[in-house]
Each structure stands twice: as C-alpha cells, then as structure tokens.
Design a protein around this motif. Structure first.
Motif, PDB file in Angstrom:
ATOM      1  N   VAL A  54       0.829  -1.209   0.000  1.00 50.94           N
ATOM      2  CA  VAL A  54       0.000   0.000   0.000  1.00 50.94           C
ATOM      3  C   VAL A  54       0.866   1.263   0.000  1.00 50.94           C
ATOM      4  O   VAL A  54       0.499   2.276  -0.564  1.00 50.94           O
ATOM      5  N   LEU A  55       2.012   1.243   0.619  1.00 52.92           N
ATOM      6  CA  LEU A  55       2.966   2.348   0.739  1.00 52.92           C
ATOM      7  C   LEU A  55       2.527   3.399   1.751  1.00 52.92           C
ATOM      8  O   LEU A  55       3.318   3.858   2.546  1.00 52.92           O
ATOM      9  N   GLY A  56       1.308   3.836   1.745  1.00 52.25           N
ATOM     10  CA  GLY A  56       0.814   4.837   2.681  1.00 52.25           C
ATOM     11  C   GLY A  56      -0.663   5.062   2.439  1.00 52.25           C
ATOM     12  O   GLY A  56      -1.198   4.719   1.397  1.00 52.25           O
ATOM     13  N   GLY A  57      -1.346   5.656   3.403  1.00 54.79           N
ATOM     14  CA  GLY A  57      -2.774   5.902   3.272  1.00 54.79           C
ATOM     15  C   GLY A  57      -3.583   4.686   3.681  1.00 54.79           C
ATOM     16  O   GLY A  57      -3.063   3.705   4.205  1.00 54.79           O
ATOM     17  N   VAL A  58      -4.893   4.753   3.418  1.00 50.49           N
ATOM     18  CA  VAL A  58      -5.812   3.686   3.815  1.00 50.49           C
ATOM     19  C   VAL A  58      -6.791   3.409   2.684  1.00 50.49           C
ATOM     20  O   VAL A  58      -7.268   4.321   2.010  1.00 50.49           O
ATOM     21  N   ARG A  59      -7.092   2.130   2.505  1.00 52.04           N
ATOM     22  CA  ARG A  59      -8.108   1.687   1.540  1.00 52.04           C
ATOM     23  C   ARG A  59      -9.259   1.097   2.346  1.00 52.04           C
ATOM     24  O   ARG A  59      -9.051   0.184   3.152  1.00 52.04           O
ATOM     25  N   LEU A  60     -10.472   1.616   2.144  1.00 53.19           N
ATOM     26  CA  LEU A  60     -11.653   1.132   2.848  1.00 53.19           C
ATOM     27  C   LEU A  60     -12.560   0.388   1.879  1.00 53.19           C
ATOM     28  O   LEU A  60     -12.830   0.881   0.781  1.00 53.19           O
ATOM     29  N   GLU A  61     -13.022  -0.784   2.293  1.00 51.23           N
ATOM     30  CA  GLU A  61     -13.943  -1.583   1.483  1.00 51.23           C
ATOM     31  C   GLU A  61     -15.156  -1.935   2.325  1.00 51.23           C
ATOM     32  O   GLU A  61     -15.023  -2.460   3.432  1.00 51.23           O
ATOM     33  N   PHE A  62     -16.354  -1.641   1.800  1.00 47.37           N
ATOM     34  CA  PHE A  62     -17.593  -1.946   2.505  1.00 47.37           C
ATOM     35  C   PHE A  62     -18.769  -1.878   1.546  1.00 47.37           C
ATOM     36  O   PHE A  62     -18.773  -1.078   0.620  1.00 47.37           O
ATOM     37  N   ASN A  63     -19.731  -2.743   1.751  1.00 52.39           N
ATOM     38  CA  ASN A  63     -20.965  -2.761   0.951  1.00 52.39           C
ATOM     39  C   ASN A  63     -20.701  -2.681  -0.551  1.00 52.39           C
ATOM     40  O   ASN A  63     -21.422  -2.006  -1.270  1.00 52.39           O
ATOM     41  N   GLY A  64     -19.657  -3.331  -1.035  1.00 55.29           N
ATOM     42  CA  GLY A  64     -19.354  -3.308  -2.455  1.00 55.29           C
ATOM     43  C   GLY A  64     -18.703  -2.022  -2.926  1.00 55.29           C
ATOM     44  O   GLY A  64     -18.502  -1.833  -4.120  1.00 55.29           O
ATOM     45  N   LYS A  65     -18.379  -1.120  -2.017  1.00 55.91           N
ATOM     46  CA  LYS A  65     -17.732   0.146  -2.363  1.00 55.91           C
ATOM     47  C   LYS A  65     -16.275   0.107  -1.929  1.00 55.91           C
ATOM     48  O   LYS A  65     -15.909  -0.597  -1.006  1.00 55.91           O
ATOM     49  N   VAL A  66     -15.457   0.908  -2.614  1.00 60.11           N
ATOM     50  CA  VAL A  66     -14.050   1.042  -2.254  1.00 60.11           C
ATOM     51  C   VAL A  66     -13.713   2.525  -2.202  1.00 60.11           C
ATOM     52  O   VAL A  66     -13.964   3.258  -3.153  1.00 60.11           O
ATOM     53  N   LEU A  67     -13.188   2.956  -1.071  1.00 57.55           N
ATOM     54  CA  LEU A  67     -12.653   4.304  -0.928  1.00 57.55           C
ATOM     55  C   LEU A  67     -11.147   4.139  -0.797  1.00 57.55           C
ATOM     56  O   LEU A  67     -10.654   3.670   0.221  1.00 57.55           O
ATOM     57  N   ASP A  68     -10.431   4.482  -1.857  1.00 56.81           N
ATOM     58  CA  ASP A  68      -9.003   4.201  -1.898  1.00 56.81           C
ATOM     59  C   ASP A  68      -8.197   5.488  -1.803  1.00 56.81           C
ATOM     60  O   ASP A  68      -8.091   6.236  -2.767  1.00 56.81           O
ATOM     61  N   GLY A  69      -7.647   5.734  -0.642  1.00 54.18           N
ATOM     62  CA  GLY A  69      -6.809   6.894  -0.416  1.00 54.18           C
ATOM     63  C   GLY A  69      -5.361   6.503  -0.218  1.00 54.18           C
ATOM     64  O   GLY A  69      -4.634   7.172   0.508  1.00 54.18           O
ATOM     65  N   THR A  70      -4.940   5.421  -0.882  1.00 55.05           N
ATOM     66  CA  THR A  70      -3.575   4.942  -0.684  1.00 55.05           C
ATOM     67  C   THR A  70      -2.613   5.652  -1.628  1.00 55.05           C
ATOM     68  O   THR A  70      -2.977   6.077  -2.727  1.00 55.05           O
ATOM     69  N   LEU A  71      -1.390   5.766  -1.196  1.00 58.35           N
ATOM     70  CA  LEU A  71      -0.347   6.387  -1.997  1.00 58.35           C
ATOM     71  C   LEU A  71      -0.091   5.591  -3.267  1.00 58.35           C
ATOM     72  O   LEU A  71       0.107   6.159  -4.344  1.00 58.35           O
ATOM     73  N   LYS A  72      -0.127   4.265  -3.169  1.00 60.32           N
ATOM     74  CA  LYS A  72       0.106   3.423  -4.353  1.00 60.32           C
ATOM     75  C   LYS A  72      -0.916   3.719  -5.437  1.00 60.32           C
ATOM     76  O   LYS A  72      -0.568   3.883  -6.604  1.00 60.32           O
ATOM     77  N   THR A  73      -2.170   3.833  -5.090  1.00 60.70           N
ATOM     78  CA  THR A  73      -3.211   4.124  -6.072  1.00 60.70           C
ATOM     79  C   THR A  73      -3.022   5.511  -6.669  1.00 60.70           C
ATOM     80  O   THR A  73      -3.165   5.696  -7.877  1.00 60.70           O
ATOM     81  N   ASN A  74      -2.687   6.477  -5.818  1.00 63.41           N
ATOM     82  CA  ASN A  74      -2.458   7.829  -6.325  1.00 63.41           C
ATOM     83  C   ASN A  74      -1.284   7.861  -7.299  1.00 63.41           C
ATOM     84  O   ASN A  74      -1.349   8.542  -8.329  1.00 63.41           O
ATOM     85  N   LEU A  75      -0.216   7.135  -6.984  1.00 63.36           N
ATOM     86  CA  LEU A  75       0.928   7.083  -7.899  1.00 63.36           C
ATOM     87  C   LEU A  75       0.581   6.359  -9.194  1.00 63.36           C
ATOM     88  O   LEU A  75       0.998   6.779 -10.275  1.00 63.36           O
ATOM     89  N   ASP A  76      -0.190   5.273  -9.097  1.00 64.48           N
ATOM     90  CA  ASP A  76      -0.612   4.552 -10.295  1.00 64.48           C
ATOM     91  C   ASP A  76      -1.481   5.437 -11.191  1.00 64.48           C
ATOM     92  O   ASP A  76      -1.347   5.431 -12.413  1.00 64.48           O
ATOM     93  N   ASP A  77      -2.381   6.220 -10.568  1.00 54.75           N
ATOM     94  CA  ASP A  77      -3.237   7.139 -11.329  1.00 54.75           C
ATOM     95  C   ASP A  77      -2.395   8.207 -12.029  1.00 54.75           C
ATOM     96  O   ASP A  77      -2.630   8.533 -13.200  1.00 54.75           O
ATOM     97  N   LEU A  78      -1.434   8.747 -11.299  1.00 55.14           N
ATOM     98  CA  LEU A  78      -0.549   9.757 -11.873  1.00 55.14           C
ATOM     99  C   LEU A  78       0.239   9.183 -13.046  1.00 55.14           C
ATOM    100  O   LEU A  78       0.365   9.812 -14.095  1.00 55.14           O
ATOM    101  N   LYS A  79       0.741   7.970 -12.877  1.00 52.27           N
ATOM    102  CA  LYS A  79       1.509   7.305 -13.940  1.00 52.27           C
ATOM    103  C   LYS A  79       0.648   7.121 -15.186  1.00 52.27           C
ATOM    104  O   LYS A  79       1.086   7.407 -16.308  1.00 52.27           O
ATOM    105  N   SER A  80      -0.593   6.665 -15.021  1.00 51.20           N
ATOM    106  CA  SER A  80      -1.463   6.428 -16.178  1.00 51.20           C
ATOM    107  C   SER A  80      -1.843   7.750 -16.855  1.00 51.20           C
ATOM    108  O   SER A  80      -2.022   7.784 -18.066  1.00 51.20           O
ATOM    109  N   ASN A  81      -1.948   8.820 -16.092  1.00 48.35           N
ATOM    110  CA  ASN A  81      -2.257  10.119 -16.683  1.00 48.35           C
ATOM    111  C   ASN A  81      -1.085  10.695 -17.464  1.00 48.35           C
ATOM    112  O   ASN A  81      -1.275  11.446 -18.422  1.00 48.35           O
ATOM    113  N   LEU A  82       0.125  10.359 -17.056  1.00 45.18           N
ATOM    114  CA  LEU A  82       1.307  10.861 -17.734  1.00 45.18           C
ATOM    115  C   LEU A  82       1.632  10.114 -19.013  1.00 45.18           C
ATOM    116  O   LEU A  82       2.292  10.639 -19.908  1.00 45.18           O
ATOM    117  N   ILE A  83       1.161   8.878 -19.099  1.00 46.80           N
ATOM    118  CA  ILE A  83       1.471   8.038 -20.274  1.00 46.80           C
ATOM    119  C   ILE A  83       0.526   8.341 -21.407  1.00 46.80           C
ATOM    120  O   ILE A  83      -0.522   8.701 -21.411  1.00 46.80           O
TER     121      ILE A  83
END
Length: 83
Positions: A54-83
């Motif tokens: 995860v690297l940092g932050g917290v990922r919450l999963e409940f009732n079929g929903k995901v609230l992902d505030g993790t650093l890994k996800t943010n970095l992955d999103d940034l990487k995909s936006n730059l490509i």
C-alpha cells in the motif's frame, strides 16, 4: 460466514475492511469508526488489515464500495495520466 454477515446486517452493523501499510492505531480506528458512523448512520466494525504494498494511506472496502486513499493508487493514477 454469510450467516454472520446477515446477522450483522440485521443489527445495522456495517463491516469495513481498512487496509494500510502499517498497523492502524486505536486512535485511527476510532476516528474512522466515528466518521463512517456519522456518514452512514450504522454501527461500524473495522477489520484492520496490513499490506506493505500500500505504501501509505488507507483503503476502505464496505458494501461493495471502495474508498481508496492509498499512496500506491495515487501514484498509479498519476503514472497512467502521464502516459
């Protein structure tokens, strides 16, 4: 397991998986519980999980929903936006 979930649903208890890089402190769990209880008007049961990827932050999963505030996800999103 499904039976327990049905009982908890009947008792207005929402189970939330909280995944983080490090073990969540009691204060963090209490804070998450308070915020989720206010937002969803349910009793909250936090299941804290540790995942070093995860690297940092917290990922919450409940009732079929995901609230992902993790650093890994943010970095992955940034990487995909730059490509």
């Amino acid at each position: 397991e499904q039976f327990v979930l049905l009982i908890k649903k009947e008792q207005n208890i929402m189970i939330v998986k909280a995944t983080s890089a490090l073990k969540l402190s009691d204060e963090h769990i209490a804070s998450l519980t308070k915020e989720l209880k206010l937002k969803y008007d349910k009793k909250i049961e936090i299941v804290a999980l540790v995942d070093e990827n995860v690297l940092g932050g917290v990922r919450l999963e409940f009732n079929g929903k995901v609230l992902d505030g993790t650093l890994k996800t943010n970095l992955d999103d940034l990487k995909s936006n730059l490509i």
